[in-house]
Design an enzyme around this catalytic site. Structure first.
Site, PDB file in Angstrom:
ATOM      1  N   ASN A 158     -15.537  28.298  22.250  1.00 21.40           N
ATOM      2  CA  ASN A 158     -16.331  27.137  22.666  1.00 21.40           C
ATOM      3  C   ASN A 158     -17.798  27.483  22.942  1.00 21.40           C
ATOM      4  OD1 ASN A 158     -15.607  28.494  24.993  1.00 21.40           O
ATOM      5  ND2 ASN A 158     -15.314  26.657  26.216  1.00 21.40           N
ATOM      6  N   LYS A 181     -12.934  41.399  20.411  1.00 16.08           N
ATOM      7  CA  LYS A 181     -12.225  40.554  19.425  1.00 16.08           C
ATOM      8  C   LYS A 181     -12.701  39.129  19.671  1.00 16.08           C
ATOM      9  CE  LYS A 181      -9.305  38.041  18.714  1.00 16.08           C
ATOM     10  NZ  LYS A 181      -9.552  36.661  18.185  1.00 16.08           N
ATOM     11  N   PRO A 182     -13.579  38.612  18.786  1.00 14.16           N
ATOM     12  CA  PRO A 182     -14.050  37.234  18.988  1.00 14.16           C
ATOM     13  C   PRO A 182     -12.987  36.230  18.552  1.00 14.16           C
ATOM     14  CG  PRO A 182     -14.989  38.124  16.975  1.00 14.16           C
ATOM     15  CD  PRO A 182     -14.143  39.225  17.567  1.00 14.16           C
ATOM     16  N   ALA A 183     -13.166  34.985  18.974  1.00 12.88           N
ATOM     17  CA  ALA A 183     -12.208  33.936  18.595  1.00 12.88           C
ATOM     18  C   ALA A 183     -12.154  33.788  17.079  1.00 12.88           C
ATOM     19  CB  ALA A 183     -12.636  32.621  19.225  1.00 12.88           C
ATOM     20  N   GLU A 259     -11.054  34.590  32.937  1.00 12.01           N
ATOM     21  CA  GLU A 259     -11.666  33.274  33.137  1.00 12.01           C
ATOM     22  C   GLU A 259     -10.796  32.308  32.352  1.00 12.01           C
ATOM     23  OE1 GLU A 259     -13.389  30.153  32.252  1.00 12.01           O
ATOM     24  OE2 GLU A 259     -15.153  31.208  31.464  1.00 12.01           O
ATOM     25  N   CYS A 293     -14.562  24.833  29.786  1.00 11.13           N
ATOM     26  CA  CYS A 293     -13.564  25.089  30.844  1.00 11.13           C
ATOM     27  C   CYS A 293     -13.907  24.389  32.152  1.00 11.13           C
ATOM     28  CB  CYS A 293     -13.474  26.579  31.151  1.00 11.13           C
ATOM     29  SG  CYS A 293     -12.944  27.537  29.765  1.00 11.13           S
ATOM     30  N   GLU A 391      -5.481  20.492  30.702  1.00 10.10           N
ATOM     31  CA  GLU A 391      -6.893  20.403  30.328  1.00 10.10           C
ATOM     32  C   GLU A 391      -6.976  19.696  28.968  1.00 10.10           C
ATOM     33  OE1 GLU A 391      -8.316  24.397  29.938  1.00 10.10           O
ATOM     34  OE2 GLU A 391     -10.299  23.884  30.679  1.00 10.10           O
ATOM     35  N   GLU A 468     -18.290  36.302  36.480  1.00  9.52           N
ATOM     36  CA  GLU A 468     -19.249  36.619  35.421  1.00  9.52           C
ATOM     37  C   GLU A 468     -20.612  36.087  35.836  1.00  9.52           C
ATOM     38  OE1 GLU A 468     -17.400  34.975  31.867  1.00  9.52           O
ATOM     39  OE2 GLU A 468     -16.436  36.906  31.548  1.00  9.52           O
TER      40      GLU A 468
END
Ligand code: SIN
Length: 489
Positions: A158, A181-183, A259, A293, A391, A468
């Site tokens: 996101n 490791k990216p989405a 998170e 989020c 969510e 963070e």
């Protein structure tokens, strides 16, 4: 439409391991435009071998990087920040194309990402420890901050730039090395950021990135979970995955920053400035089309102002422009993928079947493409509905009436999650009472836009732990070593 960048070499399609770009040896992963489903690029669909190579490289690079003076690490991070800002437009285009957010938001996200890199460049030189007054004669006692070691960063789709920056910048500032490791939906932005980090002077092996599909991600992550040399996992994503990572990290007792999901309440008290509350809700809810989020998921409005507030809100929501990122007038882009849009549709249909009424939107917009959903306002929402318990991660605002403060605070807290919470009130006593009572890691009082590099971001309860951004964001990548010297008298 082809993706045109001022610097075409920022469109990388290979893993970056040990300072080398490593093209796919076998399977590839398609990166598609969420607006149309069209193919943008193919990147490696990596497995265990690439994950192991990345961990080996990060482990080998750690001793030299941790010894690199903090000032030098800071200078490299500052150069990275400058390069990111110099290529803000290209990076914004990459974000918009693979993630779907309007271009202005994509470009804005780059500035947001850079703010974390700059912040942690400055924090790198402030990882101070303590000199502790010794309780006995002849001793000197110190608490020294040390980098935790190799960090595995698993990032979401996101905010493909900001989440990379928020995790990797503090890790590098602290002296840790990284495997990332990216989405699977948004690897291109991450690869471009890593290319700029290498150009800024991040040494070979210090930052490694491995792309993988949703199906193969467990294979990659399992290698890191099982590897005792990987000392920390930092993850942004769903609560079930976060809990899985926590369970699987137990054998090697890794440090964790998680998170996780949110279910943010947004409360409008009867004494609120209603126009400010509508502005705040629009900003908080519709950023990134509601795929955030911290965005409000449940909106509680006092019965005395409910109808007026609902009318004001529906007028604003109804006038939002929905369209592709490529149209400068778009304010809401497509949702990320078919799974996302199906969930949003299910939540709206479930709410309506249980008695909610649609004041604005309420359906997909197939004429625009497969992944568009009209910004929606529902009234008569209640706690039994799926949109109150899960969510939604989309542009849906369910409104629930309430009658008094104690009742609404109990309802707001009646969720396993605790990431963000918002409320609007002009009563100073109520403000501090409610801020204290809300079970959330982040509270917005008369404010909908909370994120900032200087602020600690993170949750409580099932929304995870660790922070963070801010000074606390560096600490998550450090451990404290107690050093005691005796025989000094
Ligand atoms: C997130 O949705 O995980 C991050 C949102 C933010 O940084 O505000």
């Amino acid at each position: 439409m082809p993706l045109t960048l001022t610097r075409p070499d920022l469109q990388r399609t290979a893993n970056f391991i040990g300072g080398e770009w490593c093209a796919a040896a076998g399977r590839t992963l398609d990166v598609t435009d969420p607006a149309t489903g069209a193919l943008i690029a193919q990147v490696p669909d990596s497995g265990a071998d690439a994950a192991r190579a990345a961990a080996d490289a990060a482990h080998a690079a750690f001793p030299a990087w941790r010894r690199t003076p903090a000032k030098q690490r800071a200078q490299i991070l500052k150069r990275w920040n400058d390069l990111v800002l110099a290529h803000q437009e290209d990076l914004g285009r990459l974000i918009s194309r693979e993630q779907g957010k309007p271009l202005a938001e994509g470009i804005g996200e780059v500035a947001y990402a850079a703010s974390y890199i700059e912040w942690f460049a400055e924090e790198a030189t402030r990882a101070n420890g303590d000199v502790i007054p010794a309780p006995v004669p002849g001793r000197r006692m110190f608490a020294i901050k040390e980098p935790v070691g190799v960090v595995a960063a698993i990032t979401p789709w996101n905010f493909p730039a900001a989440m990379i920056a928020r995790k990797i910048a503090p890790a590098l500032a602290a002296g840790c090395t990284v495997v990332c490791k990216p989405a699977e939906d948004t690897p291109l932005t991450s690869l471009a950021l890593v290319a700029l980090a290498a150009q800024a002077g991040v040494p070979a092996g210090v930052l490694n990135i491995v792309t993988a599909s949703r199906e193969r991600t467990p294979e990659v992550v399992d290698v890191w979970l099982d590897d005792a040399r990987v000392r920390k996992i930092t993850f942004t994503g769903s609560t079930p995955v976060g809990k899985h990572l926590a369970r699987r990290s137990a054998d090697t007792l890794k440090k964790l920053s998680l998170e996780l999901g949110g279910n943010a309440p947004f409360i409008v008290f009867e004494d609120a400035d209603l126009h400010a509350a509508v502005d705040g809700l629009m900003a908080a809810k519709f950023r990134n089309g509601g795929q955030t989020c911290v965005c409000p998921n449940r909106v509680f409005v006092h019965e005395a102002v409910h109808d007026e507030f609902a009318g004001l809100l529906a007028a604003r929501v109804g006038s939002l422009r929905v369209g592709p990122a490529s149209d400068p007038a778009s304010q809401i882009g497509p949702m990320i993928n078919a799974r996302a849009i199906e969930k949003i549709e299910r939540h709206v249909q479930d709410a309506v079947s249980r008695g909610a009424r649609v004041l604005a939107g309420g359906a997909r917009l197939p004429a625009l493409g497969p992944n568009y959903f009209a910004p929606t306002v529902l009234v008569n929402a209640d706690a039994t509905m799926a949109c109150a318990c899960e969510e939604t991660f989309g542009p849906v605002v369910p409104l629930t009436r309430f009658a008094n403060e104690a009742e609404v605070v109990a309802q707001a807290n009646d969720t396993p999650f605790g990431l963000a919470a918002y409320f609007y009130s002009r009563d100073v006593r109520r403000i501090w009472r409610v801020a204290d009572a809300l079970e959330a890691g982040i509270v917005g009082i008369n404010e909908g836009a909370l994120a900032a590099e200087a602020a600690p971001f993170g949750g409580v309860k099932d929304s995870g732990y660790g922070r963070e951004g801010s000074v606390h964001g560096l600490d998550d990548y450090l451990h404290t070593k107690y050093v005691c010297q005796g025989q000094l008298d």
